[in-house]
Design a protein around this motif. Structure first.
Motif, PDB file in Angstrom:
ATOM      1  N   GLN A  94     -22.182  27.172  -2.219  1.00  0.00           N
ATOM      2  CA  GLN A  94     -21.093  27.339  -3.186  1.00  0.00           C
ATOM      3  C   GLN A  94     -20.398  28.683  -2.975  1.00  0.00           C
ATOM      4  O   GLN A  94     -19.170  28.767  -3.056  1.00  0.00           O
ATOM      5  CB  GLN A  94     -21.621  27.236  -4.608  1.00  0.00           C
ATOM      6  N   ALA A  95     -21.187  29.725  -2.723  1.00  0.00           N
ATOM      7  CA  ALA A  95     -20.600  31.049  -2.475  1.00  0.00           C
ATOM      8  C   ALA A  95     -19.758  31.033  -1.204  1.00  0.00           C
ATOM      9  O   ALA A  95     -18.657  31.606  -1.168  1.00  0.00           O
ATOM     10  CB  ALA A  95     -21.699  32.103  -2.378  1.00  0.00           C
ATOM     11  N   ILE A  96     -20.260  30.363  -0.162  1.00  0.00           N
ATOM     12  CA  ILE A  96     -19.504  30.247   1.088  1.00  0.00           C
ATOM     13  C   ILE A  96     -18.206  29.499   0.829  1.00  0.00           C
ATOM     14  O   ILE A  96     -17.131  29.924   1.268  1.00  0.00           O
ATOM     15  CB  ILE A  96     -20.357  29.553   2.174  1.00  0.00           C
ATOM     16  N   SER A  97     -18.279  28.400   0.113  1.00  0.00           N
ATOM     17  CA  SER A  97     -17.089  27.611  -0.208  1.00  0.00           C
ATOM     18  C   SER A  97     -16.106  28.446  -1.040  1.00  0.00           C
ATOM     19  O   SER A  97     -14.888  28.368  -0.831  1.00  0.00           O
ATOM     20  CB  SER A  97     -17.504  26.364  -0.974  1.00  0.00           C
ATOM     21  N   HIS A  98     -16.630  29.235  -1.946  1.00  0.00           N
ATOM     22  CA  HIS A  98     -15.781  30.075  -2.797  1.00  0.00           C
ATOM     23  C   HIS A  98     -14.950  31.064  -1.975  1.00  0.00           C
ATOM     24  O   HIS A  98     -13.767  31.260  -2.249  1.00  0.00           O
ATOM     25  CB  HIS A  98     -16.647  30.829  -3.812  1.00  0.00           C
ATOM     26  N   VAL A  99     -15.561  31.685  -0.973  1.00  0.00           N
ATOM     27  CA  VAL A  99     -14.838  32.697  -0.195  1.00  0.00           C
ATOM     28  C   VAL A  99     -14.078  32.102   0.979  1.00  0.00           C
ATOM     29  O   VAL A  99     -13.219  32.753   1.553  1.00  0.00           O
ATOM     30  CB  VAL A  99     -15.775  33.823   0.305  1.00  0.00           C
TER      31      VAL A  99
END
Length: 102
Positions: A94-99
Motif C-alpha cells: 500500500q505504501a509503494i502504491s501510495h508513492v
C-alpha cells in the motif's frame, strides 16, 4: 462513550507498531521484503538480485526473522526465506502504491 473518555492503545501495541514501522523504514529491508513477497529466496539469491553482500542480507534477515516478518525453511544446507506476515506485506505494498501513483 462520554466525551471525556477516549479510546487509547495499550503500550505494548504501540511499541509493536513502532517496531514494525522502524523495520519498514530501512531501504534494504524494504527491498528484501518486497523481493520475498514475490518469491521464496535463498540468501545467495537475495544478495545477487539486490547486489548486496551475503553478510548484509543475513544480518537484515535475522532482524526480520526476530520480528516474525520473515520465516525460513531448510533444504539440505540451504535456507529459503519467505514472508511471514501478510499484514505487513499488505502495508508495504500500500505504501509503494501510495508513492508510485503516476
Amino acid at each position: 462513550m462520554d466525551k471525556n473518555q477516549h479510546a487509547t492503545l495499550r503500550s505494548d501495541i504501540i511499541d509493536n507498531v513502532s517496531t514494525t514501522f522502524k523495520a519498514l523504514a530501512d531501504p534494504t529491508r524494504i527491498r528484501i521484503l518486497y523481493l520475498l513477497s514475490e518469491e521464496e529466496c535463498a540468501v545467495s539469491h537475495i544478495a545477487e538480485i539486490l547486489e548486496l553482500s551475503q553478510s548484509a542480507v543475513s544480518h537484515q534477515l535475522s532482524l526480520l526473522r526476530n520480528l516474525r516478518l520473515v520465516k525460513y525453511r531448510r533444504e539440505a544446507n540451504t535456507l529459503y526465506y519467505s514472508c511471514d506476515d501478510d499484514h505487513v506485506i499488505s502495508l508495504l505494498k500500500q505504501a509503494i502504491s501510495h508513492v508510485d501513483c503516476d
